[in-house]
Design a protein around this motif. Sequence first.
Motif, PDB file in Angstrom:
ATOM      1  N   SER A  78      39.202  87.149 -42.728  1.00 57.83           N
ATOM      2  CA  SER A  78      40.404  87.013 -41.860  1.00 57.83           C
ATOM      3  C   SER A  78      40.976  86.019 -40.478  1.00 57.83           C
ATOM      4  CB  SER A  78      41.413  88.395 -41.869  1.00 57.83           C
ATOM      5  OG  SER A  78      41.226  89.032 -43.506  1.00 57.83           O
ATOM      6  N   GLU A  79      41.834  86.110 -39.562  1.00 54.73           N
ATOM      7  CA  GLU A  79      41.949  86.007 -38.299  1.00 54.73           C
ATOM      8  C   GLU A  79      41.364  86.674 -38.059  1.00 54.73           C
ATOM      9  OE1 GLU A  79      45.597  83.958 -35.338  1.00 54.73           O
ATOM     10  OE2 GLU A  79      45.679  84.555 -37.576  1.00 54.73           O
ATOM     11  N   PRO A  80      40.416  86.421 -36.607  1.00 52.90           N
ATOM     12  CA  PRO A  80      39.863  87.125 -35.952  1.00 52.90           C
ATOM     13  C   PRO A  80      40.571  87.954 -34.990  1.00 52.90           C
ATOM     14  CG  PRO A  80      38.735  84.917 -35.639  1.00 52.90           C
ATOM     15  CD  PRO A  80      39.849  84.522 -36.509  1.00 52.90           C
ATOM     16  N   VAL A  81      39.733  89.085 -34.696  1.00 51.19           N
ATOM     17  CA  VAL A  81      40.518  89.927 -34.146  1.00 51.19           C
ATOM     18  C   VAL A  81      39.821  90.228 -32.308  1.00 51.19           C
ATOM     19  CG1 VAL A  81      42.419  90.808 -34.286  1.00 51.19           C
ATOM     20  CG2 VAL A  81      39.861  91.768 -35.058  1.00 51.19           C
ATOM     21  N   VAL A  82      39.927  90.037 -31.296  1.00 52.10           N
ATOM     22  CA  VAL A  82      38.578  90.161 -30.252  1.00 52.10           C
ATOM     23  C   VAL A  82      37.301  91.411 -30.657  1.00 52.10           C
ATOM     24  CG1 VAL A  82      39.751  90.961 -28.048  1.00 52.10           C
ATOM     25  CG2 VAL A  82      38.059  89.465 -27.809  1.00 52.10           C
ATOM     26  N   GLU A  83      38.767  92.150 -31.190  1.00 51.06           N
ATOM     27  CA  GLU A  83      37.452  93.561 -30.803  1.00 51.06           C
ATOM     28  C   GLU A  83      36.562  93.571 -31.657  1.00 51.06           C
ATOM     29  OE1 GLU A  83      41.567  93.793 -28.549  1.00 51.06           O
ATOM     30  OE2 GLU A  83      40.876  92.988 -30.595  1.00 51.06           O
ATOM     31  N   LEU A  84      36.294  92.629 -32.818  1.00 50.70           N
ATOM     32  CA  LEU A  84      35.534  92.686 -33.528  1.00 50.70           C
ATOM     33  C   LEU A  84      33.608  92.736 -32.634  1.00 50.70           C
ATOM     34  CD1 LEU A  84      37.641  90.569 -36.813  1.00 50.70           C
ATOM     35  CD2 LEU A  84      36.781  93.106 -36.308  1.00 50.70           C
ATOM     36  N   PHE A  85      34.292  92.278 -31.898  1.00 52.48           N
ATOM     37  CA  PHE A  85      32.891  91.519 -31.375  1.00 52.48           C
ATOM     38  C   PHE A  85      32.398  92.066 -30.269  1.00 52.48           C
ATOM     39  CE2 PHE A  85      35.691  88.273 -32.991  1.00 52.48           C
ATOM     40  CZ  PHE A  85      35.101  87.328 -33.966  1.00 52.48           C
ATOM     41  N   GLN A 142      43.489  77.162 -26.106  1.00 51.43           N
ATOM     42  CA  GLN A 142      44.877  77.727 -26.424  1.00 51.43           C
ATOM     43  C   GLN A 142      45.109  79.518 -26.370  1.00 51.43           C
ATOM     44  OE1 GLN A 142      46.999  76.881 -23.523  1.00 51.43           O
ATOM     45  NE2 GLN A 142      46.225  75.006 -23.919  1.00 51.43           N
ATOM     46  N   LYS A 143      44.483  80.037 -26.975  1.00 53.45           N
ATOM     47  CA  LYS A 143      44.738  81.569 -28.192  1.00 53.45           C
ATOM     48  C   LYS A 143      43.824  82.208 -27.097  1.00 53.45           C
ATOM     49  CE  LYS A 143      45.378  82.372 -32.586  1.00 53.45           C
ATOM     50  NZ  LYS A 143      46.815  82.858 -32.462  1.00 53.45           N
ATOM     51  N   SER A 144      42.584  81.497 -26.797  1.00 53.13           N
ATOM     52  CA  SER A 144      41.852  82.251 -26.308  1.00 53.13           C
ATOM     53  C   SER A 144      42.615  82.610 -24.748  1.00 53.13           C
ATOM     54  CB  SER A 144      40.425  81.891 -26.227  1.00 53.13           C
ATOM     55  OG  SER A 144      39.568  81.302 -27.269  1.00 53.13           O
ATOM     56  N   PHE A 181      37.436  95.130 -19.419  1.00 55.95           N
ATOM     57  CA  PHE A 181      37.425  93.920 -20.741  1.00 55.95           C
ATOM     58  C   PHE A 181      36.649  92.542 -20.187  1.00 55.95           C
ATOM     59  CE2 PHE A 181      38.561  89.499 -22.304  1.00 55.95           C
ATOM     60  CZ  PHE A 181      38.838  89.752 -24.157  1.00 55.95           C
ATOM     61  N   GLU A 182      35.822  92.995 -21.318  1.00 55.89           N
ATOM     62  CA  GLU A 182      34.672  92.236 -21.207  1.00 55.89           C
ATOM     63  C   GLU A 182      34.656  90.931 -21.582  1.00 55.89           C
ATOM     64  OE1 GLU A 182      30.423  93.416 -22.727  1.00 55.89           O
ATOM     65  OE2 GLU A 182      32.100  94.670 -24.660  1.00 55.89           O
ATOM     66  N   VAL A 183      34.384  89.724 -20.555  1.00 50.38           N
ATOM     67  CA  VAL A 183      34.786  88.624 -20.683  1.00 50.38           C
ATOM     68  C   VAL A 183      33.930  87.640 -21.558  1.00 50.38           C
ATOM     69  CG1 VAL A 183      34.666  85.780 -18.885  1.00 50.38           C
ATOM     70  CG2 VAL A 183      35.452  88.118 -17.891  1.00 50.38           C
ATOM     71  N   ARG A 184      32.808  88.160 -21.797  1.00 51.95           N
ATOM     72  CA  ARG A 184      31.960  87.322 -22.723  1.00 51.95           C
ATOM     73  C   ARG A 184      32.403  87.893 -24.662  1.00 51.95           C
ATOM     74  NH1 ARG A 184      29.769  90.467 -26.720  1.00 51.95           N
ATOM     75  NH2 ARG A 184      29.758  93.007 -26.767  1.00 51.95           N
ATOM     76  N   LEU A 185      33.546  88.392 -24.832  1.00 55.26           N
ATOM     77  CA  LEU A 185      34.143  88.215 -25.959  1.00 55.26           C
ATOM     78  C   LEU A 185      35.054  86.439 -25.861  1.00 55.26           C
ATOM     79  CD1 LEU A 185      35.271  91.717 -26.206  1.00 55.26           C
ATOM     80  CD2 LEU A 185      33.314  90.803 -26.759  1.00 55.26           C
ATOM     81  N   LEU A 186      35.021  86.170 -25.258  1.00 54.00           N
ATOM     82  CA  LEU A 186      35.709  85.159 -25.334  1.00 54.00           C
ATOM     83  C   LEU A 186      35.283  83.778 -25.363  1.00 54.00           C
ATOM     84  CD1 LEU A 186      38.003  84.744 -21.845  1.00 54.00           C
ATOM     85  CD2 LEU A 186      38.596  85.137 -23.728  1.00 54.00           C
ATOM     86  N   LEU A 187      33.720  84.710 -25.881  1.00 55.16           N
ATOM     87  CA  LEU A 187      32.836  82.921 -26.460  1.00 55.16           C
ATOM     88  C   LEU A 187      33.045  82.881 -28.320  1.00 55.16           C
ATOM     89  CD1 LEU A 187      29.871  82.191 -24.036  1.00 55.16           C
ATOM     90  CD2 LEU A 187      32.610  80.969 -24.415  1.00 55.16           C
ATOM     91  N   PRO A 188      32.689  84.736 -28.359  1.00 56.71           N
ATOM     92  CA  PRO A 188      32.871  84.365 -30.291  1.00 56.71           C
ATOM     93  C   PRO A 188      34.450  84.765 -30.325  1.00 56.71           C
ATOM     94  CG  PRO A 188      32.628  86.352 -28.343  1.00 56.71           C
ATOM     95  CD  PRO A 188      32.309  85.746 -28.146  1.00 56.71           C
ATOM     96  N   TYR A 189      35.002  85.205 -29.853  1.00 58.34           N
ATOM     97  CA  TYR A 189      36.610  84.979 -30.010  1.00 58.34           C
ATOM     98  C   TYR A 189      36.915  83.229 -30.258  1.00 58.34           C
ATOM     99  CZ  TYR A 189      41.599  85.546 -29.770  1.00 58.34           C
ATOM    100  OH  TYR A 189      43.105  85.214 -30.512  1.00 58.34           O
ATOM    101  N   THR A 190      36.839  82.678 -29.532  1.00 58.55           N
ATOM    102  CA  THR A 190      37.084  81.081 -29.913  1.00 58.55           C
ATOM    103  C   THR A 190      36.521  80.739 -31.047  1.00 58.55           C
ATOM    104  OG1 THR A 190      37.270  81.024 -27.071  1.00 58.55           O
ATOM    105  CG2 THR A 190      37.481  79.061 -28.080  1.00 58.55           C
TER     106      THR A 190
END
Length: 267
Positions: A87-94, A150-152, A239-248
């Motif tokens: 499914s479309e990712p949500v950042v909490e998954l990571f 842009q979403k990230s 909020f963990e900045v690292r999460l932007l990488l797997p989310y993107t």
Amino acid sequence: MGRIMRRPIVLAATLVLSVVALLRFGILPTILVMTLGITAAILVGRHQAGLFKLRSSRRGAQTAAWRPSVQHKELPTPTDDPVIVFSEPVVELFALRTPPLAHIQLSATVRSELDGLALGRAKRIMEAPDLLAHAAADAESWPYVETAVQKSLALARSRGIEFHPDGQPRLNQALALSAAQGVLLAEWRQLEDGKTVWDGTSARIRASDAFAIQRITEAMERRQLPELFAGIARRPPDFEVRLLLPYTLATAFFLRLRGERPQAFAA
């Protein structure tokens, strides 16, 4: 003297054009200008150092003779690479560093085979030469990269992150590279399985894809975190900045699955 000056001239021109692009067109065109300029400077430097030469073809045209220094070989296909829904990712998954697909009952043997395949594929994606430059030049792939970035950025702003203007191009480029890796992984899946099948809003992928996403993000996190922090002026403590990488990466992967099978592999 001319040989010494060529590469600095390319870099200086890249800097000037990047500033103009940033002022007139915004961040993403600036990333494109910087990527192409840096790639050109690298090629000029390699040519001057004699690492490759321009050879004349039979028709008189000149092309760069290049061969990869290392040819990676993936492990054999696992005996079982089950279809899963994505499914479309949500950042909490990571946020939790749990093994991929921990909620699915897979034997230790199957997990080992899936991880081995994913490790080889992740290595090839991470070491793909000039991946971001190629994605920027590909009209089929680049829109997915732009949308994922842009979403990230929108997610980061919604969580209270404030960006530093001087460092944001580095942050944006790091996110764009993660997005390009996600797009390439999705195109690889479509190469093997054809056009993506959808169950409502969820895509059917393979279990090995989930392992590959985690392998790539774990390895890239160490390299890209300094680039992310260079563009952040303020961040909230929750909020963990690292999460932007797997989310993107996962977002770009998901978006690309909606596209057609890559034209390069259509034949």
